[in-house]
Structure formats: C-alpha cells, structure tokens
Design an enzyme around this catalytic site. Structure first.
Site, PDB file in Angstrom:
ATOM      1  N   ASP A 198       0.787  -1.242   0.000  1.00 40.98           N
ATOM      2  CA  ASP A 198       0.000   0.000   0.000  1.00 40.98           C
ATOM      3  C   ASP A 198       0.817   1.289   0.000  1.00 40.98           C
ATOM      4  O   ASP A 198       0.254   2.379  -0.014  1.00 40.98           O
ATOM      5  CB  ASP A 198      -0.964  -0.003   1.209  1.00 40.98           C
ATOM      6  CG  ASP A 198      -0.241  -0.209   2.549  1.00 40.98           C
ATOM      7  OD1 ASP A 198       0.946   0.153   2.670  1.00 40.98           O
ATOM      8  OD2 ASP A 198      -0.890  -0.742   3.474  1.00 40.98           O
TER       9      ASP A 198
ATOM     10  N   ALA B 268      -1.524  -1.496  16.375  1.00 41.36           N
ATOM     11  CA  ALA B 268      -0.249  -0.878  16.002  1.00 41.36           C
ATOM     12  C   ALA B 268      -0.313   0.641  16.173  1.00 41.36           C
ATOM     13  O   ALA B 268       0.642   1.263  16.648  1.00 41.36           O
ATOM     14  CB  ALA B 268       0.093  -1.239  14.560  1.00 41.36           C
TER      15      ALA B 268
ATOM     16  N   GLY C 295       1.582  -6.670  13.207  1.00 40.16           N
ATOM     17  CA  GLY C 295       0.376  -6.858  12.401  1.00 40.16           C
ATOM     18  C   GLY C 295       0.464  -7.899  11.309  1.00 40.16           C
ATOM     19  O   GLY C 295      -0.051  -7.695  10.214  1.00 40.16           O
TER      20      GLY C 295
ATOM     21  N   CYS D  45       8.092  -4.435 -15.884  1.00 41.06           N
ATOM     22  CA  CYS D  45       8.190  -5.032 -17.205  1.00 41.06           C
ATOM     23  C   CYS D  45       8.518  -6.521 -17.044  1.00 41.06           C
ATOM     24  O   CYS D  45       9.459  -6.881 -16.335  1.00 41.06           O
ATOM     25  CB  CYS D  45       9.271  -4.337 -18.030  1.00 41.06           C
ATOM     26  SG  CYS D  45       9.570  -5.159 -19.606  1.00 41.06           S
TER      27      CYS D  45
ATOM     28  N   SER E 284      -0.163 -12.121  10.477  1.00 39.97           N
ATOM     29  CA  SER E 284      -0.712 -13.383  11.003  1.00 39.97           C
ATOM     30  C   SER E 284       0.330 -14.491  10.934  1.00 39.97           C
ATOM     31  O   SER E 284       0.185 -15.510  11.598  1.00 39.97           O
ATOM     32  CB  SER E 284      -1.938 -13.794  10.180  1.00 39.97           C
ATOM     33  OG  SER E 284      -1.541 -14.078   8.848  1.00 39.97           O
TER      34      SER E 284
ATOM     35  N   HIS F 216       6.369  -8.129  -1.117  1.00 44.36           N
ATOM     36  CA  HIS F 216       5.213  -8.500  -1.948  1.00 44.36           C
ATOM     37  C   HIS F 216       4.880  -7.445  -3.004  1.00 44.36           C
ATOM     38  O   HIS F 216       3.791  -7.444  -3.565  1.00 44.36           O
ATOM     39  CB  HIS F 216       3.985  -8.768  -1.066  1.00 44.36           C
ATOM     40  CG  HIS F 216       4.086 -10.042  -0.280  1.00 44.36           C
ATOM     41  ND1 HIS F 216       3.260 -10.346   0.771  1.00 44.36           N
ATOM     42  CD2 HIS F 216       4.929 -11.100  -0.399  1.00 44.36           C
ATOM     43  CE1 HIS F 216       3.586 -11.531   1.268  1.00 44.36           C
ATOM     44  NE2 HIS F 216       4.604 -12.006   0.581  1.00 44.36           N
TER      45      HIS F 216
HETATM   46  P1  NAD Z   1      -3.160 -11.072   7.581  1.00 44.43           P
HETATM   47  O1  NAD Z   1      -4.379 -10.459   6.983  1.00 44.43           O
HETATM   48  O2  NAD Z   1      -2.933 -12.519   7.356  1.00 44.43           O
HETATM   49  O3  NAD Z   1      -3.148 -10.822   9.164  1.00 44.43           O
HETATM   50  C1  NAD Z   1      -3.300  -9.556   9.710  1.00 44.43           C
HETATM   51  C2  NAD Z   1      -2.773  -9.551  11.136  1.00 44.43           C
HETATM   52  O4  NAD Z   1      -2.879  -8.231  11.630  1.00 44.43           O
HETATM   53  C3  NAD Z   1      -3.536 -10.447  12.095  1.00 44.43           C
HETATM   54  O5  NAD Z   1      -2.632 -11.168  12.897  1.00 44.43           O
HETATM   55  C4  NAD Z   1      -4.347  -9.449  12.933  1.00 44.43           C
HETATM   56  O6  NAD Z   1      -4.581  -9.916  14.272  1.00 44.43           O
HETATM   57  C5  NAD Z   1      -3.441  -8.253  12.922  1.00 44.43           C
HETATM   58  N1  NAD Z   1      -4.082  -6.968  13.144  1.00 44.43           N
HETATM   59  C6  NAD Z   1      -5.349  -6.583  12.870  1.00 44.43           C
HETATM   60  N2  NAD Z   1      -5.542  -5.299  13.210  1.00 44.43           N
HETATM   61  C7  NAD Z   1      -4.360  -4.842  13.700  1.00 44.43           C
HETATM   62  C8  NAD Z   1      -3.914  -3.592  14.200  1.00 44.43           C
HETATM   63  N3  NAD Z   1      -4.738  -2.538  14.271  1.00 44.43           N
HETATM   64  N4  NAD Z   1      -2.630  -3.479  14.609  1.00 44.43           N
HETATM   65  C9  NAD Z   1      -1.780  -4.532  14.554  1.00 44.43           C
HETATM   66  N5  NAD Z   1      -2.153  -5.746  14.082  1.00 44.43           N
HETATM   67  C10 NAD Z   1      -3.421  -5.899  13.649  1.00 44.43           C
HETATM   68  O7  NAD Z   1      -1.951 -10.200   7.096  1.00 44.43           O
HETATM   69  P2  NAD Z   1      -0.505 -10.619   6.642  1.00 44.43           P
HETATM   70  O8  NAD Z   1       0.119 -11.526   7.619  1.00 44.43           O
HETATM   71  O9  NAD Z   1       0.191  -9.354   6.298  1.00 44.43           O
HETATM   72  O10 NAD Z   1      -0.748 -11.443   5.313  1.00 44.43           O
HETATM   73  C11 NAD Z   1      -1.621 -10.943   4.292  1.00 44.43           C
HETATM   74  C12 NAD Z   1      -0.948 -10.760   2.935  1.00 44.43           C
HETATM   75  O11 NAD Z   1      -1.856 -10.059   2.098  1.00 44.43           O
HETATM   76  C13 NAD Z   1       0.264  -9.903   3.070  1.00 44.43           C
HETATM   77  O12 NAD Z   1       1.336 -10.676   2.715  1.00 44.43           O
HETATM   78  C14 NAD Z   1       0.073  -8.752   2.102  1.00 44.43           C
HETATM   79  O13 NAD Z   1       0.850  -8.936   0.956  1.00 44.43           O
HETATM   80  C15 NAD Z   1      -1.340  -8.811   1.629  1.00 44.43           C
HETATM   81  N6  NAD Z   1      -2.159  -7.685   2.128  1.00 44.43           N
HETATM   82  C16 NAD Z   1      -1.687  -6.418   2.066  1.00 44.43           C
HETATM   83  C17 NAD Z   1      -2.445  -5.373   2.546  1.00 44.43           C
HETATM   84  C18 NAD Z   1      -1.884  -3.977   2.479  1.00 44.43           C
HETATM   85  O14 NAD Z   1      -1.057  -3.689   1.620  1.00 44.43           O
HETATM   86  N7  NAD Z   1      -2.283  -3.090   3.389  1.00 44.43           N
HETATM   87  C19 NAD Z   1      -3.709  -5.603   3.080  1.00 44.43           C
HETATM   88  C20 NAD Z   1      -4.177  -6.918   3.110  1.00 44.43           C
HETATM   89  C21 NAD Z   1      -3.381  -7.958   2.649  1.00 44.43           C
HETATM   90 ZN    ZN Z   2      11.250  -3.747 -20.381  1.00 41.45          ZN
END
Ligand code: NAD
Ligand code: ZN
Length: 273
Positions: free
Chosen positions: A107, A255, A211, A130, A213, A122
């Site tokens: 993001d 967080a 934050g 490209c 999982s 990611h």
């Molecule tokens: P996840 O969705 O698997 O887990 C989210 C974790 O954050 C959980 O453990 C939850 O308890 C915790 N959480 C929820 N609210 C919180 C807060 N306010 N403060 C701190 N922790 C909090 O996320 P992940 O482990 O990052 O895996 C998901 C994948 O999907 C990532 O690898 C990412 O690439 C992608 N993703 C990215 C975004 C983004 O860019 N913002 C959003 C969703 C998913």
């Molecule tokens: Zn190129």
C-alpha cells in the site's frame, strides 16, 4: 516493570532494530486485512481472484466481477493515509533507532509516512513492472484514482474493458509487457528484495513484528531466521499470531496505539538524559 517499558529497554540497548510489518499495521488506515472476519478474501476468494490465471478466467466468465475487485481495492488503497503506527515507525527511523522496515504490504504507506529504507517483499500496488527487462514504472495516487474512475465508467464489452486497461499500461522501452508489480498467490517473491530482507535480518538484534498473522509463506519464515541469529522479537498485535511463540515480548494492542506508546516512552527517556 510493564511490558511496554521492558520492550523500550530492549529497543534502546539494541544496535540494529528492524520492523517486519503485515496487513495489520494498515488496518487503522482503513485497509482491511485479508484474513479473518470482514477480510478481503471473504468477499474475493483467492481461487477466483488470487493470481493472474484465476483473474483471467474470472474476467472471461464475468468481467464486471474483476472490475469490481480492482476498483474496490483501488478505492480502498487510494483513500488510505498513514496512521499513527506508520508515523511512529518513520520517527523511529529518523531518530536512527529503526534501520529498516520489511513489509508484506503493497500500500506504500510506510514510504508515505516518511520511512526511507522500506523493503517490499510482496511488491507495490503503485508500480508496473516489465515482464521482460524487470524495469519499474511508478504511479502516483492520483493516476491510480483516475484509472479507477475511468474503468468504472466503462461498463461495455469485454473488448472495451481490455482496450481501456491496456491504454493505462505504458509499453516498456524494451518492447516488453508491463504488469502490476505485486506478488500474487503462487508467484515467486522478488529475489532482490528478499536478499535485502535477509541481510537486514542477519544483522538485526531486535525485530519488531507488527500486524502479521504469519500465515503467508515464505514471508512468515523471516522472523525465525532473525531469531536463529540471536535477535529478540517484540510482537505487536491485538491477537496472538502463529509467530507469537517466537516472541520475547507480546504487546497486545493496535499498532496505531502501541507503536506511538513505544516511541513516546523512548522520547521521554532520551529527553531525561
Ligand atoms: P493477515 O491479513 O494474514 O493478518 C493480519 C494480522 O494483523 C492479524 O494477525 C491481525 O490480528 C493483525 N491486526 C489486525 N488489526 C491490527 C492492528 N490494528 N494493529 C496490529 N495488528 C493488527 O496479514 P498478513 O500476515 O500481512 O498477510 C496478508 C498478505 O496479504 C500480506 O502478505 C500482504 O501482501 C497482503 N495484504 C496487504 C495489505 C496492504 O497492503 N495493506 C492488506 C491486506 C493484505
Ligand atoms: Zn522492459
């Protein structure tokens, strides 16, 4: 002593602090996490939306579903701003305490908050890559927003949509095709970024695990790499994760509340010196 004070003591005595962040750090910016109740995968199952072949198949069956997926995610991303958690990490970097942020997020909010050393394992939703030469092309928030608006207005044929989408993606100078620079399900992680992440974790003596999982591999294996090399781990999460067993300190909470608390305690100690 309170857990927060003990954690601050650990941070202060560490030489190389690195943060590893996941979707949870951006939850308070209005970006839903993927897992759990209300998570994006509940609405958009990975089997239909999780990678390019699945998206292509879904598009040919029902193009509007794919348009809805991208426009919804695009709207969420482009409306989000860094929250106090991101801002506190940026301040920790400015103070020379935090050396790098390794993020699984796409993001761009760490950069927007002011962090300079961000390792994205990611990818980033504001970038095209490209497929031939690997060259990157950066987008501004307003560019992404304009695309969403244009694509929403395009409720015609599949062909019309394909033409519109192609018109957004400028061809690479090498003649290769560009694609979104994010890692979809089943794809390899960018090797250069992973190497950078390992170098940081090899050096780090304290890891802030925020934050995540710990369910997405191979990113979920990064904390144990640091732990095996002797790093302490402070985890910040409102609920225990599958990585909590590795943590020396588990700070239960959001967080956006806990990281500013850590920062403020550090500031108080520094000012009292
Ligand atoms: P996840 O969705 O698997 O887990 C989210 C974790 O954050 C959980 O453990 C939850 O308890 C915790 N959480 C929820 N609210 C919180 C807060 N306010 N403060 C701190 N922790 C909090 O996320 P992940 O482990 O990052 O895996 C998901 C994948 O999907 C990532 O690898 C990412 O690439 C992608 N993703 C990215 C975004 C983004 O860019 N913002 C959003 C969703 C998913
Ligand atoms: Zn190129």
């Amino acid at each position: 002593m309170q857990k927060i004070d003990l954690s601050v003591q650990e941070i202060i005595k560490s030489k190389w602090v690195v943060a590893l962040t996941g979707a949870g750090i951006s939850a308070e910016s209005g970006i839903p996490t993927f897992r759990g109740k209300g998570g994006l995968w509940e609405k958009y199952p990975p089997s239909l939306f999780g990678n390019i072949p699945a998206l292509t198949a879904t598009f040919f069956l029902n193009p509007q579903k794919v348009v809805n997926f991208f426009t919804e995610i695009g709207e969420i991303l482009t409306s989000a701003c860094p929250n106090p958690g991101h801002l506190a990490l940026a301040e920790l970097e400015r103070r020379g305490i935090l050396k790098a942020v390794i993020t699984q997020n796409i993001d761009n909010l760490h950069q927007e908050a002011g962090n300079k050393r961000v390792i994205e394992v990611h990818g980033n939703a504001y970038r095209w890559r490209c497929s031939s030469c690997g060259g990157k092309y950066f987008l501004e928030k307003k560019d992404l927003r304009r695309m969403i608006e244009e694509i929403q207005g395009e409720r015609t044929s599949r062909l019309g949509l394909i033409r519109k989408i192609k018109s957004f993606i400028p061809p690479c100078e090498c003649g290769g095709r560009r694609r979104l620079d994010v890692v979809f399900f089943g794809e390899f992680l960018p090797q250069k970024e992973i190497n950078k992440a390992y170098r940081q974790l090899d050096r780090c003596d304290l890891l802030l695990l925020i934050g995540t999982s710990g369910m997405v591999n191979p990113a979920a294996t990064l904390p144990s790499f640091a732990k095996e090399r002797g790093a302490k781990i402070i985890e910040v999460n409102p609920s225990p994760s599958s990585l909590t067993h590795l943590s020396d300190y588990f700070l239960r909470g959001k967080a956006g509340e806990v990281i500013p608390q850590l920062l403020n305690t550090i500031k108080e100690i520094e000012e009292a010196k």
